[in-house]
Write a protein that holds these residues in place. Structure first.
Motif, PDB file in Angstrom:
ATOM      1  N   ARG A  16      -5.980  16.474 -37.130  1.00 34.70           N
ATOM      2  CA  ARG A  16      -4.882  15.517 -36.983  1.00 34.70           C
ATOM      3  C   ARG A  16      -4.402  15.072 -38.361  1.00 34.70           C
ATOM      4  NH1 ARG A  16      -5.644  11.330 -32.000  1.00 34.70           N
ATOM      5  NH2 ARG A  16      -4.866  12.774 -30.417  1.00 34.70           N
ATOM      6  N   TYR A  17      -3.106  14.841 -38.447  1.00 31.99           N
ATOM      7  CA  TYR A  17      -2.440  14.438 -39.682  1.00 31.99           C
ATOM      8  C   TYR A  17      -2.966  13.093 -40.186  1.00 31.99           C
ATOM      9  CZ  TYR A  17       1.311  13.319 -42.906  1.00 31.99           C
ATOM     10  OH  TYR A  17       2.019  12.979 -44.028  1.00 31.99           O
ATOM     11  N   GLY A  18      -3.005  12.951 -41.513  1.00 25.52           N
ATOM     12  CA  GLY A  18      -3.267  11.657 -42.123  1.00 25.52           C
ATOM     13  C   GLY A  18      -4.587  11.536 -42.858  1.00 25.52           C
ATOM     14  N   LYS A  19      -5.345  12.605 -42.943  1.00 21.55           N
ATOM     15  CA  LYS A  19      -6.629  12.544 -43.644  1.00 21.55           C
ATOM     16  C   LYS A  19      -6.390  12.687 -45.148  1.00 21.55           C
ATOM     17  CE  LYS A  19      -9.008  12.702 -39.762  1.00 21.55           C
ATOM     18  NZ  LYS A  19      -8.532  11.699 -38.858  1.00 21.55           N
ATOM     19  N   GLU A  52      -2.284  20.534 -40.494  1.00 23.33           N
ATOM     20  CA  GLU A  52      -2.353  19.181 -39.956  1.00 23.33           C
ATOM     21  C   GLU A  52      -1.332  19.037 -38.831  1.00 23.33           C
ATOM     22  OE1 GLU A  52      -3.241  15.942 -43.088  1.00 23.33           O
ATOM     23  OE2 GLU A  52      -1.827  17.349 -44.010  1.00 23.33           O
ATOM     24  N   LYS A  54       0.527  16.276 -35.999  1.00 27.17           N
ATOM     25  CA  LYS A  54       0.759  14.902 -35.571  1.00 27.17           C
ATOM     26  C   LYS A  54      -0.054  14.647 -34.306  1.00 27.17           C
ATOM     27  CE  LYS A  54       5.466  14.663 -37.329  1.00 27.17           C
ATOM     28  NZ  LYS A  54       6.887  14.522 -36.948  1.00 27.17           N
ATOM     29  N   ASP A  66     -10.979  11.150 -33.288  1.00 26.80           N
ATOM     30  CA  ASP A  66      -9.825  11.436 -34.134  1.00 26.80           C
ATOM     31  C   ASP A  66     -10.205  12.394 -35.269  1.00 26.80           C
ATOM     32  OD1 ASP A  66      -7.027  10.924 -34.750  1.00 26.80           O
ATOM     33  OD2 ASP A  66      -7.800   9.921 -36.553  1.00 26.80           O
TER      34      ASP A  66
END
Length: 129
Positions: A16-19, A52, A54, A66
């Motif tokens: 998932r995006y955002g790491k 990645e 969303k 997550d």
């Protein structure tokens, strides 16, 4: 000289995006080490990419956090079941050690397309090697 089956493992990591960048790099490093150690993959032959997604494009099954990591591997056929199992164990243990990924958040699928479906430099492996 490399054997056909040593060439070009293609590895795709999906998260998932955002790491953070450091986390993403640790995932790549973990997979790299797993292949070199478990399958003795030559470093120059190993393709690893991280994608990645969303959250709305990466729904998670129940029980996954997550931090879930999906690993898709394409290999030339020919490795024993024991070698593949060693690879799976190496991937899970290194992801846990290096990136803190829970084993229950790792999902691995391995594909073995026939050798004639692999092409490098415009030449199919079955006909050129």
């Amino acid at each position: 000289m490399w054997r056909n089956r040593d060439l070009m493992p293609l590895v795709k990591i999906e998260i998932r995006y955002g790491k953070p960048a450091e986390y993403r790099q640790s995932l790549i490093k973990s997979l790299h080490e797993a292949f070199v150690d478990a399958l003795q993959t030559p470093e120059a032959a190993l393709w690893i990419r991280l994608c990645e997604r969303k959250p709305e494009n990466f729904p998670l099954p129940p029980g996954r956090s997550d931090g879930a990591v999906l690993v898709e591997v394409s290999l030339m056929p020919g490795r024993s079941r024991e070698k593949k199992e060693a690879l799976y164990r190496a991937i899970v243990s290194r992801l846990a050690r290096d990136a803190g990924v829970r084993p229950e958040d790792v999902y691995i699928v391995l594909y073995e397309p026939p050798v004639e479906n692999w092409v490098e430099h415009g030449e199919a492996f079955a006909s050129s090697r």
